[in-house]
Design an enzyme around this catalytic site. Structure first.
Site, PDB file in Angstrom:
ATOM      1  N   ARG A 308       0.981  -1.523  -0.214  1.00  0.00           N
ATOM      2  CA  ARG A 308      -0.245  -0.397   0.013  1.00  0.00           C
ATOM      3  C   ARG A 308       1.470   1.552   0.230  1.00  0.00           C
ATOM      4  NH1 ARG A 308      -2.611   3.692  -1.190  1.00  0.00           N
ATOM      5  NH2 ARG A 308      -3.971   4.643  -0.225  1.00  0.00           N
ATOM      6  N   GLU A 309       2.069   0.859   0.059  1.00  0.00           N
ATOM      7  CA  GLU A 309       3.175   2.238   0.741  1.00  0.00           C
ATOM      8  C   GLU A 309       3.464   2.214  -0.421  1.00  0.00           C
ATOM      9  OE1 GLU A 309       2.541   4.560   2.452  1.00  0.00           O
ATOM     10  OE2 GLU A 309       3.074   4.157   5.084  1.00  0.00           O
ATOM     11  N   SER A 310       4.226   1.313  -1.740  1.00  0.00           N
ATOM     12  CA  SER A 310       5.657   1.829  -2.446  1.00  0.00           C
ATOM     13  C   SER A 310       4.939   0.797  -3.425  1.00  0.00           C
ATOM     14  CB  SER A 310       6.320   1.361  -1.750  1.00  0.00           C
ATOM     15  OG  SER A 310       7.355  -0.609  -1.662  1.00  0.00           O
TER      16      SER A 310
END
Length: 465
Positions: A308-310
């Site tokens: 979800r972040e990267s």
């Protein structure tokens, strides 16, 4: 005579099993202080989670009911093979209550007593978007291969539909369930099936080619069922139980736990995630498992956070200079002793330890899985703004220890009417809500496709839904 005929037809329509299959289950022992619930395996009823422990919304509701209203009784679950065995088990005195995601239908009401409903759902006709075109109207499904599980309310809905469109034909499949038929549709083995909206949304996270063709009939209400010979006091207590948990927010919290994240991802999100699970995840999976060994946090949750972040791009850098697989800020990297945020060997364990630190910061009184959800929100927006949202929840008469309530106040942090009265001021509070719900969805997809790693070492009972 008419009543007897209706009852006979109802029993046949529901799909009773041969007498010997139902009768071999022992009847309720009146001398035992126990409450017996009949249910069946499924994501919307009862299942064993990755720690091999019972889970599911019906399991949680039943356990809470007995704890509240029969504290001196044991609870026992009778797991039958399919939904078609549920009502026959009640009629033959094998269980006190059916907690099996049962919809209230006219035919079923001739056979059993229903409690007050606790959930509303919509039956939907589901198809494979890669194989079939979305039907424009009901006549477009004529001649198609359609199946629904035997004993479900879907049979009743299709029978009502057939009264208006007598050319529609379907099969009532035995020894199967809705989840299995949805997978057959996804695999191109079946043209259409019918599913409740909450289950369809869940399965779309695993099979992005599943599409909703159209609703079937009016919305359904889901409730518990009891034999018409049951003690009336039992029905009174069940109804009082549902009234209480509706008022105090417990029911809302449970529904959010199991279904609140189901519609967060769209088809493209799921398709891309599944592709990258095959192409990128294998490069880093050993690092996520090592991070679990260090922190006790399920590696699939850590991988979901990272994605979800990267999107598992180790060189990912935001305009605010948040970098790496776990998208660490400079201050977080310094705090966790990271010298190179673009190095997965540093980024992944640091992100895991930072999440553990946030979990430990959340007040002890907040139980799992809400504790982890709030820690995830803090990972995204910072602990200070989460605390503002919890303060605001209390002011508004909501539960500051419930994620289902706190996510409502997080989105208010961008409203000057509210943030001007809080310690840490403005925040884009919708972002952590989207973050948490997306992570939950990605985690569940990984849990379906990826095995656990040393589950006996897990420190936290992380949500599986």
């Amino acid at each position: 005579m008419r009543i007897i005929t209706i009852a006979f037809l109802c029993i046949c329509f529901i799909g009773c099993k041969p007498v010997d299959e139902v009768d071999k289950i022992p009847t309720i022992d009146p001398n035992k202080k126990e409450i017996v619930f009949v249910t069946h395996n499924g994501p919307s009823t009862y299942y064993l989670n990755n720690e091999n422990k019972p889970s599911g919304i019906e399991y949680d509701l039943a356990t809470l009911f007995v704890k509240t209203h029969f504290p001196d009784h044991e609870i026992r679950f009778l797991l039958v093979n399919s939904i078609s065995d549920v009502i026959p088990s009640l009629l033959k005195n094998k269980a006190h209550i059916a907690a099996a995601n049962l919809s209230i239908t006219d035919l079923r009401k001739h056979l059993v007593l229903f409690s007050k409903p606790y959930q509303e759902t919509q039956q939907q006709l589901i198809f494979n978007q890669d194989v079939n075109k979305k039907p424009k109207n009901i006549t477009d499904i004529v001649g198609k291969k359609i199946a629904v599980p035997e004993g479900t309310s879907y049979e009743e809905s299709l029978a009502n539909l057939q009264k208006k469109h007598d050319t529609i034909v379907w099969k009532s499949a035995s020894h199967t369930n809705t989840e299995s038929l949805l997978e057959e549709v996804a695999d191109g083995l079946l043209d259409f099936t019918v599913a409740d909206s909450h289950l369809a949304s869940l399965m779309q996270n695993y099979h992005p080619n599943l599409g909703v063709a159209m609703p079937i009939g009016p919305p359904d209400k889901i409730a518990w069922a009891m034999s018409k010979n049951s003690d009336q006091q039992l029905l009174i207590k069940v109804n009082a139980f549902f009234e209480t948990i509706k008022k105090d927010g417990t029911l809302r919290n449970l529904l959010d736990r199991y279904y609140g994240h189901n519609t967060r991802l769209n088809t493209m999100d799921v398709t891309t995630f599944l592709k990258r699970t095959n192409s990128l995840l294998p490069k880093y999976i050993h690092l996520f498992k090592q991070a679990q060994d260090i922190t006790g946090i399920d590696w699939r949750l850590l991988a979901a956070v990272s994605y979800r972040e990267s999107h598992w791009d180790t060189y990912n850098t935001s305009p605010t200079n948040v970098r790496g697989l776990m998208m660490l800020t400079e201050s977080t990297a310094d705090l966790m002793g990271v010298t190179d945020r673009l190095d997965p060997k540093q980024s992944i364990p640091a992100g895991a330890k930072y999440l553990l630190k946030l979990i430990d910061t959340i007040p002890d009184r907040i139980p799992e899985p809400d504790r982890t959800y709030m820690a995830l929100a803090s990972y995204n927006i910072g602990y200070a703004h989460l605390e503002d949202a919890r303060v605001l929840a209390k002011r508004l008469g909501l539960n500051p220890d419930s994620w289902a309530d706190v996510k409502k106040t997080l989105v208010l942090l961008k409203n000057p009417e509210y943030y001007s009265t809080l310690k840490y001021g403005y925040a884009s509070g919708g972002a952590p809500v989207i973050f948490v719900e997306s992570v939950r969805s990605y985690q569940r997809i990984l849990e379906k496709h990826q095995p656990s790693h040393n589950p006996e070492q897990d420190k936290f009972k992380i949500a599986r839904n």
